[in-house]
Motif scaffolding. Structure first.
Motif, mmCIF file in Angstrom:
data_model
loop_
_atom_site.group_PDB
_atom_site.id
_atom_site.type_symbol
_atom_site.label_atom_id
_atom_site.label_comp_id
_atom_site.label_asym_id
_atom_site.label_seq_id
_atom_site.Cartn_x
_atom_site.Cartn_y
_atom_site.Cartn_z
ATOM 1 N N LEU A 42 0.798 -1.228 0.000
ATOM 2 C CA LEU A 42 0.000 0.000 0.000
ATOM 3 C C LEU A 42 0.833 1.281 0.000
ATOM 4 N N PRO A 43 1.909 1.395 0.774
ATOM 5 C CA PRO A 43 2.696 2.639 0.708
ATOM 6 C C PRO A 43 3.272 2.917 -0.687
ATOM 7 N N ILE A 44 3.683 1.876 -1.399
ATOM 8 C CA ILE A 44 4.225 2.054 -2.748
ATOM 9 C C ILE A 44 3.107 2.502 -3.688
ATOM 10 N N ALA A 45 1.937 1.893 -3.547
ATOM 11 C CA ALA A 45 0.790 2.286 -4.372
ATOM 12 C C ALA A 45 0.401 3.738 -4.092
ATOM 13 N N ILE A 46 0.374 4.118 -2.843
ATOM 14 C CA ILE A 46 0.026 5.502 -2.482
ATOM 15 C C ILE A 46 1.017 6.479 -3.094
ATOM 16 N N PHE A 47 2.301 6.148 -3.021
ATOM 17 C CA PHE A 47 3.312 7.026 -3.608
ATOM 18 C C PHE A 47 3.094 7.177 -5.113
ATOM 19 N N SER A 48 2.833 6.087 -5.790
ATOM 20 C CA SER A 48 2.607 6.137 -7.236
ATOM 21 C C SER A 48 1.362 6.961 -7.570
ATOM 22 N N ILE A 49 0.343 6.841 -6.756
ATOM 23 C CA ILE A 49 -0.879 7.615 -6.973
ATOM 24 C C ILE A 49 -0.613 9.103 -6.733
ATOM 25 N N ARG A 50 0.133 9.416 -5.713
ATOM 26 C CA ARG A 50 0.444 10.824 -5.402
ATOM 27 C C ARG A 50 1.374 11.453 -6.431
ATOM 28 N N ALA A 104 0.439 1.521 -10.044
ATOM 29 C CA ALA A 104 -0.762 1.852 -9.259
ATOM 30 C C ALA A 104 -1.305 3.239 -9.561
ATOM 31 N N GLY A 105 -0.451 4.160 -9.976
ATOM 32 C CA GLY A 105 -0.896 5.522 -10.248
ATOM 33 C C GLY A 105 -1.434 5.754 -11.641
ATOM 34 N N ILE A 106 -1.614 4.702 -12.413
ATOM 35 C CA ILE A 106 -2.022 4.855 -13.817
ATOM 36 C C ILE A 106 -3.396 5.516 -13.965
ATOM 37 N N PHE A 107 -4.317 5.265 -13.053
ATOM 38 C CA PHE A 107 -5.665 5.847 -13.122
ATOM 39 C C PHE A 107 -5.871 6.895 -12.041
ATOM 40 N N ARG A 108 -4.826 7.517 -11.586
ATOM 41 C CA ARG A 108 -4.894 8.408 -10.431
ATOM 42 C C ARG A 108 -5.784 9.620 -10.643
ATOM 43 N N GLY A 114 -10.517 5.132 -9.628
ATOM 44 C CA GLY A 114 -9.274 4.961 -10.377
ATOM 45 C C GLY A 114 -8.099 4.625 -9.477
ATOM 46 N N MET A 115 -8.062 5.247 -8.317
ATOM 47 C CA MET A 115 -6.980 4.970 -7.368
ATOM 48 C C MET A 115 -7.054 3.534 -6.865
ATOM 49 N N ILE A 116 -8.250 3.093 -6.535
ATOM 50 C CA ILE A 116 -8.437 1.719 -6.062
ATOM 51 C C ILE A 116 -8.185 0.742 -7.210
ATOM 52 N N GLY A 117 -8.677 1.074 -8.399
ATOM 53 C CA GLY A 117 -8.452 0.225 -9.575
ATOM 54 C C GLY A 117 -6.979 0.099 -9.920
ATOM 55 N N GLY A 118 -6.244 1.192 -9.857
ATOM 56 C CA GLY A 118 -4.807 1.158 -10.116
ATOM 57 C C GLY A 118 -4.064 0.318 -9.093
ATOM 58 N N LEU A 169 -4.223 -9.058 -2.295
ATOM 59 C CA LEU A 169 -5.008 -8.181 -3.168
ATOM 60 C C LEU A 169 -6.228 -7.646 -2.436
ATOM 61 N N ILE A 170 -6.962 -8.528 -1.790
ATOM 62 C CA ILE A 170 -8.180 -8.115 -1.086
ATOM 63 C C ILE A 170 -7.859 -7.128 0.029
ATOM 64 N N PHE A 171 -6.866 -7.460 0.865
ATOM 65 C CA PHE A 171 -6.512 -6.575 1.982
ATOM 66 C C PHE A 171 -5.982 -5.228 1.506
ATOM 67 N N THR A 172 -5.175 -5.242 0.451
ATOM 68 C CA THR A 172 -4.607 -3.982 -0.057
ATOM 69 C C THR A 172 -5.688 -3.102 -0.657
ATOM 70 N N VAL A 173 -6.617 -3.691 -1.391
ATOM 71 C CA VAL A 173 -7.718 -2.913 -1.975
ATOM 72 C C VAL A 173 -8.615 -2.351 -0.873
ATOM 73 N N ILE A 174 -8.900 -3.148 0.140
ATOM 74 C CA ILE A 174 -9.706 -2.652 1.265
ATOM 75 C C ILE A 174 -8.967 -1.509 1.968
ATOM 76 N N GLY A 175 -7.679 -1.691 2.200
ATOM 77 C CA GLY A 175 -6.882 -0.635 2.832
ATOM 78 C C GLY A 175 -6.889 0.649 2.016
ATOM 79 N N ALA A 176 -6.741 0.511 0.702
ATOM 80 C CA ALA A 176 -6.768 1.687 -0.175
ATOM 81 C C ALA A 176 -8.137 2.349 -0.141
ATOM 82 N N ALA A 177 -9.191 1.544 -0.203
ATOM 83 C CA ALA A 177 -10.547 2.094 -0.181
ATOM 84 C C ALA A 177 -10.809 2.872 1.098
#
Length: 193
Positions: A42-50, A104-108, A114-118, A169-177
């Motif tokens: 999740l931290p890597i995904a958040i960075f890519s989204i930001r 992860a930031g592709i649909f930011r 888009g953030m959750i989808g990415g 996948l499930i836990f990371t998507v829930i965390g992102a959501a």
């Protein structure tokens, strides 16, 4: 401009550090590698989204090298791999699998969906790398769990890697959501230029 680059660099280093600490909190660990962690991606995904996928890929590549170091500490060189298999394992199970998290930031710019989808896409692509590694390098060890075995390499890899990547996948998507829907954190975590 220079101040912004330093800020991005420091933020990336912090996210790699946080992801690394979270990767050591293993909820479940499989015998031949792979584990369910406490939202380590999740931290890597958040960075890519930001910061966008270019910066996201750079940080996720650094994270892949850290994960390779963790794999070496966990006994990677003691698994009895030939030199070609070892190189393929490093490329697929570490560098490729963790570097792809930068997508992860592709649909930011598409909002929370888009953030959750990415984020989901990034984790799924990590699974694809582990799945390919299972088919190409590891093949089939026969018995997956007590009383269940298969000689089908594709099924073996799908079940083995799915056993930890699907919960990840499930836990990371829930965390992102959760993070992206809470107003206080949504403001902090959304797109920065």
């Amino acid at each position: 401009m220079k101040n912004n680059k330093v800020r991005i660099l420091v933020e990336g280093a912090m996210m790699v550090a946080l992801a690394t600490v979270l990767s050591y909190i293993r909820v479940f660990r499989l015998p031949w590698g792979g584990s369910i962690t406490l939202l380590s991606m999740l931290p890597i995904a958040i960075f890519s989204i930001r910061r966008g996928i270019k910066a996201g890929f750079a940080v996720s590549f650094v994270f892949s090298l850290v994960q390779l170091g963790q794999g070496i500490l966990d006994g990677l060189f003691g698994w009895g791999l030939t030199p070609v298999m070892l190189i393929a394992c490093i490329v697929l199970d570490y560098v490729g699998a963790y570097s792809v998290l930068g997508i992860a930031g592709i649909f930011r710019n598409k909002g929370i969906g888009g953030m959750i989808g990415g984020t989901a896409l990034a984790v799924f692509l990590r699974f694809v790398f582990h799945f390919l590694s299972g088919v190409v390098i590891w093949h089939s060890y026969g018995e997956l769990w007590n009383g269940f075995s298969t000689d089908n390499e594709v099924l073996y890899s799908l079940l083995y890697n799915g056993a930890y990547m699907l919960p990840e996948l499930i836990f990371t998507v829930i965390g992102a959501a959760v993070l992206f829907s809470v107003p206080q954190t949504k403001r902090l975590l959304t797109v920065k230029e």
